[in-house]
Design a protein around this motif. Structure first.
Motif, PDB file in Angstrom:
ATOM      1  N   LEU A   1       0.809  -1.210   0.000  1.00  0.00           N
ATOM      2  CA  LEU A   1       0.000   0.000   0.000  1.00  0.00           C
ATOM      3  C   LEU A   1       0.847   1.268   0.000  1.00  0.00           C
ATOM      4  O   LEU A   1       0.310   2.374  -0.089  1.00  0.00           O
ATOM      5  CB  LEU A   1      -0.924   0.017   1.223  1.00  0.00           C
ATOM      6  N   GLY A   2       2.178   1.119   0.115  1.00  0.00           N
ATOM      7  CA  GLY A   2       3.057   2.280   0.157  1.00  0.00           C
ATOM      8  C   GLY A   2       3.411   2.703   1.560  1.00  0.00           C
ATOM      9  O   GLY A   2       4.099   3.710   1.755  1.00  0.00           O
ATOM     10  N   GLU A   3       2.957   1.941   2.567  1.00  0.00           N
ATOM     11  CA  GLU A   3       3.267   2.244   3.963  1.00  0.00           C
ATOM     12  C   GLU A   3       4.592   1.568   4.314  1.00  0.00           C
ATOM     13  O   GLU A   3       4.635   0.558   5.018  1.00  0.00           O
ATOM     14  CB  GLU A   3       2.132   1.758   4.868  1.00  0.00           C
ATOM     15  N   LYS A   4       5.689   2.144   3.824  1.00  0.00           N
ATOM     16  CA  LYS A   4       7.012   1.545   3.974  1.00  0.00           C
ATOM     17  C   LYS A   4       7.723   2.083   5.211  1.00  0.00           C
ATOM     18  O   LYS A   4       7.601   3.255   5.567  1.00  0.00           O
ATOM     19  CB  LYS A   4       7.867   1.853   2.741  1.00  0.00           C
ATOM     20  N   SER A   5       8.493   1.212   5.852  1.00  0.00           N
ATOM     21  CA  SER A   5       9.327   1.608   6.984  1.00  0.00           C
ATOM     22  C   SER A   5      10.345   0.502   7.232  1.00  0.00           C
ATOM     23  O   SER A   5       9.967  -0.634   7.553  1.00  0.00           O
ATOM     24  CB  SER A   5       8.488   1.831   8.246  1.00  0.00           C
ATOM     25  N   ALA A   6      11.619   0.828   7.070  1.00  0.00           N
ATOM     26  CA  ALA A   6      12.672  -0.170   7.274  1.00  0.00           C
ATOM     27  C   ALA A   6      12.687  -0.672   8.711  1.00  0.00           C
ATOM     28  O   ALA A   6      13.064  -1.819   8.974  1.00  0.00           O
ATOM     29  CB  ALA A   6      14.022   0.417   6.897  1.00  0.00           C
ATOM     30  N   SER A   7      12.261   0.165   9.650  1.00  0.00           N
ATOM     31  CA  SER A   7      12.280  -0.231  11.061  1.00  0.00           C
ATOM     32  C   SER A   7      11.341  -1.403  11.331  1.00  0.00           C
ATOM     33  O   SER A   7      11.538  -2.147  12.300  1.00  0.00           O
ATOM     34  CB  SER A   7      11.908   0.951  11.951  1.00  0.00           C
TER      35      SER A   7
ATOM     36  N   GLU B   1      10.942  -2.936  -3.382  1.00  0.00           N
ATOM     37  CA  GLU B   1      10.155  -2.983  -4.616  1.00  0.00           C
ATOM     38  C   GLU B   1       9.145  -1.837  -4.653  1.00  0.00           C
ATOM     39  O   GLU B   1       8.691  -1.363  -3.608  1.00  0.00           O
ATOM     40  CB  GLU B   1       9.402  -4.321  -4.709  1.00  0.00           C
ATOM     41  N   PRO B   2       8.764  -1.385  -5.865  1.00  0.00           N
ATOM     42  CA  PRO B   2       7.693  -0.384  -5.956  1.00  0.00           C
ATOM     43  C   PRO B   2       6.405  -0.928  -5.338  1.00  0.00           C
ATOM     44  O   PRO B   2       6.120  -2.125  -5.435  1.00  0.00           O
ATOM     45  CB  PRO B   2       7.534  -0.174  -7.471  1.00  0.00           C
ATOM     46  N   SER B   3       5.654  -0.059  -4.697  1.00  0.00           N
ATOM     47  CA  SER B   3       4.366  -0.465  -4.129  1.00  0.00           C
ATOM     48  C   SER B   3       3.333  -0.602  -5.244  1.00  0.00           C
ATOM     49  O   SER B   3       3.580  -0.234  -6.405  1.00  0.00           O
ATOM     50  CB  SER B   3       3.891   0.575  -3.118  1.00  0.00           C
TER      51      SER B   3
ATOM     52  N   GLY C   1       0.368   8.996 -20.591  1.00  0.00           N
ATOM     53  CA  GLY C   1       0.447  10.390 -20.980  1.00  0.00           C
ATOM     54  C   GLY C   1       0.073  11.406 -19.926  1.00  0.00           C
ATOM     55  O   GLY C   1       0.010  12.608 -20.208  1.00  0.00           O
ATOM     56  N   HIS C   2      -0.175  10.968 -18.693  1.00  0.00           N
ATOM     57  CA  HIS C   2      -0.549  11.906 -17.626  1.00  0.00           C
ATOM     58  C   HIS C   2       0.712  12.467 -16.963  1.00  0.00           C
ATOM     59  O   HIS C   2       1.696  11.743 -16.770  1.00  0.00           O
ATOM     60  CB  HIS C   2      -1.451  11.220 -16.614  1.00  0.00           C
ATOM     61  N   PRO C   3       0.703  13.750 -16.576  1.00  0.00           N
ATOM     62  CA  PRO C   3       1.911  14.424 -16.080  1.00  0.00           C
ATOM     63  C   PRO C   3       2.258  14.108 -14.624  1.00  0.00           C
ATOM     64  O   PRO C   3       2.171  14.967 -13.737  1.00  0.00           O
ATOM     65  CB  PRO C   3       1.573  15.902 -16.258  1.00  0.00           C
ATOM     66  N   ILE C   4       2.639  12.860 -14.384  1.00  0.00           N
ATOM     67  CA  ILE C   4       3.123  12.482 -13.048  1.00  0.00           C
ATOM     68  C   ILE C   4       4.560  12.990 -12.928  1.00  0.00           C
ATOM     69  O   ILE C   4       5.402  12.702 -13.784  1.00  0.00           O
ATOM     70  CB  ILE C   4       3.084  10.956 -12.853  1.00  0.00           C
ATOM     71  N   PRO C   5       4.889  13.741 -11.893  1.00  0.00           N
ATOM     72  CA  PRO C   5       6.236  14.312 -11.758  1.00  0.00           C
ATOM     73  C   PRO C   5       7.327  13.233 -11.706  1.00  0.00           C
ATOM     74  O   PRO C   5       7.110  12.145 -11.160  1.00  0.00           O
ATOM     75  CB  PRO C   5       6.174  15.079 -10.438  1.00  0.00           C
ATOM     76  N   GLU C   6       8.487  13.566 -12.258  1.00  0.00           N
ATOM     77  CA  GLU C   6       9.630  12.651 -12.213  1.00  0.00           C
ATOM     78  C   GLU C   6      10.043  12.358 -10.779  1.00  0.00           C
ATOM     79  O   GLU C   6      10.513  11.263 -10.472  1.00  0.00           O
ATOM     80  CB  GLU C   6      10.803  13.243 -12.993  1.00  0.00           C
TER      81      GLU C   6
ATOM     82  N   ARG D   1      11.043   8.212  -7.033  1.00  0.00           N
ATOM     83  CA  ARG D   1      11.202   8.315  -5.586  1.00  0.00           C
ATOM     84  C   ARG D   1      11.818   7.037  -5.020  1.00  0.00           C
ATOM     85  O   ARG D   1      11.765   5.967  -5.632  1.00  0.00           O
ATOM     86  CB  ARG D   1       9.846   8.587  -4.930  1.00  0.00           C
ATOM     87  N   ASP D   2      12.383   7.143  -3.836  1.00  0.00           N
ATOM     88  CA  ASP D   2      12.968   5.997  -3.146  1.00  0.00           C
ATOM     89  C   ASP D   2      11.836   5.080  -2.691  1.00  0.00           C
ATOM     90  O   ASP D   2      11.023   5.456  -1.833  1.00  0.00           O
ATOM     91  CB  ASP D   2      13.766   6.494  -1.940  1.00  0.00           C
ATOM     92  N   PRO D   3      11.751   3.865  -3.254  1.00  0.00           N
ATOM     93  CA  PRO D   3      10.624   2.984  -2.912  1.00  0.00           C
ATOM     94  C   PRO D   3      10.648   2.464  -1.483  1.00  0.00           C
ATOM     95  O   PRO D   3       9.656   1.903  -1.019  1.00  0.00           O
ATOM     96  CB  PRO D   3      10.752   1.831  -3.914  1.00  0.00           C
ATOM     97  N   THR D   4      11.759   2.651  -0.780  1.00  0.00           N
ATOM     98  CA  THR D   4      11.820   2.178   0.609  1.00  0.00           C
ATOM     99  C   THR D   4      11.174   3.167   1.579  1.00  0.00           C
ATOM    100  O   THR D   4      11.032   2.854   2.758  1.00  0.00           O
ATOM    101  CB  THR D   4      13.280   1.939   1.055  1.00  0.00           C
ATOM    102  N   GLN D   5      10.783   4.346   1.063  1.00  0.00           N
ATOM    103  CA  GLN D   5      10.192   5.368   1.911  1.00  0.00           C
ATOM    104  C   GLN D   5       8.666   5.350   1.817  1.00  0.00           C
ATOM    105  O   GLN D   5       8.105   4.968   0.788  1.00  0.00           O
ATOM    106  CB  GLN D   5      10.706   6.754   1.525  1.00  0.00           C
ATOM    107  N   ARG D   6       8.010   5.777   2.869  1.00  0.00           N
ATOM    108  CA  ARG D   6       6.552   5.871   2.889  1.00  0.00           C
ATOM    109  C   ARG D   6       6.095   6.862   1.811  1.00  0.00           C
ATOM    110  O   ARG D   6       6.683   7.919   1.636  1.00  0.00           O
ATOM    111  CB  ARG D   6       6.076   6.324   4.262  1.00  0.00           C
ATOM    112  N   TYR D   7       5.032   6.491   1.087  1.00  0.00           N
ATOM    113  CA  TYR D   7       4.527   7.390   0.047  1.00  0.00           C
ATOM    114  C   TYR D   7       3.894   8.624   0.687  1.00  0.00           C
ATOM    115  O   TYR D   7       3.126   8.516   1.647  1.00  0.00           O
ATOM    116  CB  TYR D   7       3.482   6.682  -0.828  1.00  0.00           C
TER     117      TYR D   7
END
Length: 294
Positions: free
Chosen positions: A151-157, A178-180, A193-198, A203-209
């Protein structure tokens, strides 16, 4: 006048005559001695029904333990569905992804319903076997953690509690990097074709979205489009998933508050305070905030 012989149909038991006259409709009972049934071979029911090792004399512990085990099985199914969906999105196979997401909504409903046997626990009832949990806590569930990572709720801890289980730790470390599921959704939108920012795409996939205003604008445009838009349907399906996850968290919060109030949770967690914080967070946040701009 001669009487019919004992073997004449008139002297046979009605059920015997019917059995000979009609084709069999019952199950095949001719399984060989010493051989497990095909059902047992496939389902492994005897394994599942012997995994309950009670730690107290309280009769209520059985429902608590079995319900928790059932939840773990639903976590496993849902992780499978969301992994299937993420893989399909990576291949631009939206129909397969949406089928998996749709199945997961039904499975989430079943998961949420699993709270019902525990939702009315009183403090006295829970205390009767709470000591059996020791330092055990739901936040230590490796499969639930994989669900949260998807779900993107990432935390290495959150890998730390699993250092003693190499298999679980390896699976979680892989999922962390891995990507969420939502990352794959946003990458699909960009390819369409939608303007999702680079900065979001790389983004670092290990971080919370974290929510992004530009992603909110993209979803607002998609949701404002035609009703039969494929991406709009994807957005609504993801919103269904997000809503059911929110309901899961709230049901967990209410059941815990009812059973133990504001006491410290097992495993050193803050109990209700921790769950309240989790319940305030929205999954796929821009899908909710974008609605204010449609």
């Amino acid at each position: 006048m001669s009487q019919p012989s004992p073997t004449h149909p008139a002297h046979r038991a009605p059920d015997t005559a019917a059995a000979e006259a009609d084709p069999p409709f019952g199950p095949d009972l001719s399984i060989g001695a010493g051989t497990a049934t095909p059902y047992e071979d496939y389902v492994q029911a005897s394994v599942l029904t012997h995994l309950q090792h009670l730690q107290s004399d309280d009769p209520g512990e059985m429902v608590f333990l079995v319900t928790t085990q059932v939840m773990e099985l639903w976590f496993t199914v849902i992780v499978h569905e969301w992994t299937t969906a993420a893989d399909a999105l990576r291949r631009d196979d939206l129909p397969v992804a949406m089928d998996a997401l749709r199945r997961s909504t039904w499975e989430l409903e079943a998961l949420n319903a699993a709270w019902k046997p525990l939702a009315r626990l009183t403090p006295a009832q829970f205390n009767a076997y709470r000591a059996a949990l020791g330092e055990g806590s739901g936040f230590q569930s490796a499969m639930y953690r994989r669900l949260e990572f998807l779900l993107g709720e990432k935390s290495a801890s959150m890998l730390v509690p699993h250092r003693g289980s190499p298999q679980d730790h390896a699976a979680l470390e892989k999922a962390l990097h891995e990507p969420s599921l939502y990352d794959e959704v946003l990458r699909l939108l960009a390819r369409r074709g939608h303007p999702i920012p680079e900065t979001v795409l790389r983004r670092d996939p290990t971080q919370r979205y974290e929510s992004d205003p530009a992603v909110e604008e993209v979803w607002a445009a998609i949701l404002a489009g035609a009703q039969d838009s494929e991406l709009a349907r994807l957005g609504e399906l993801l919103t269904d998933v997000a809503e059911l996850v929110w309901r899961w968290r709230n049901d967990h919060l209410v059941a815990t508050r009812r059973a133990m109030g504001a006491k410290m949770g097992t495993g050193g967690s803050a109990g209700v305070a921790w769950l309240e914080k989790r319940a305030r967070k929205n999954v796929f946040p821009e899908l909710w905030t974008a609605r204010s701009h449609v």
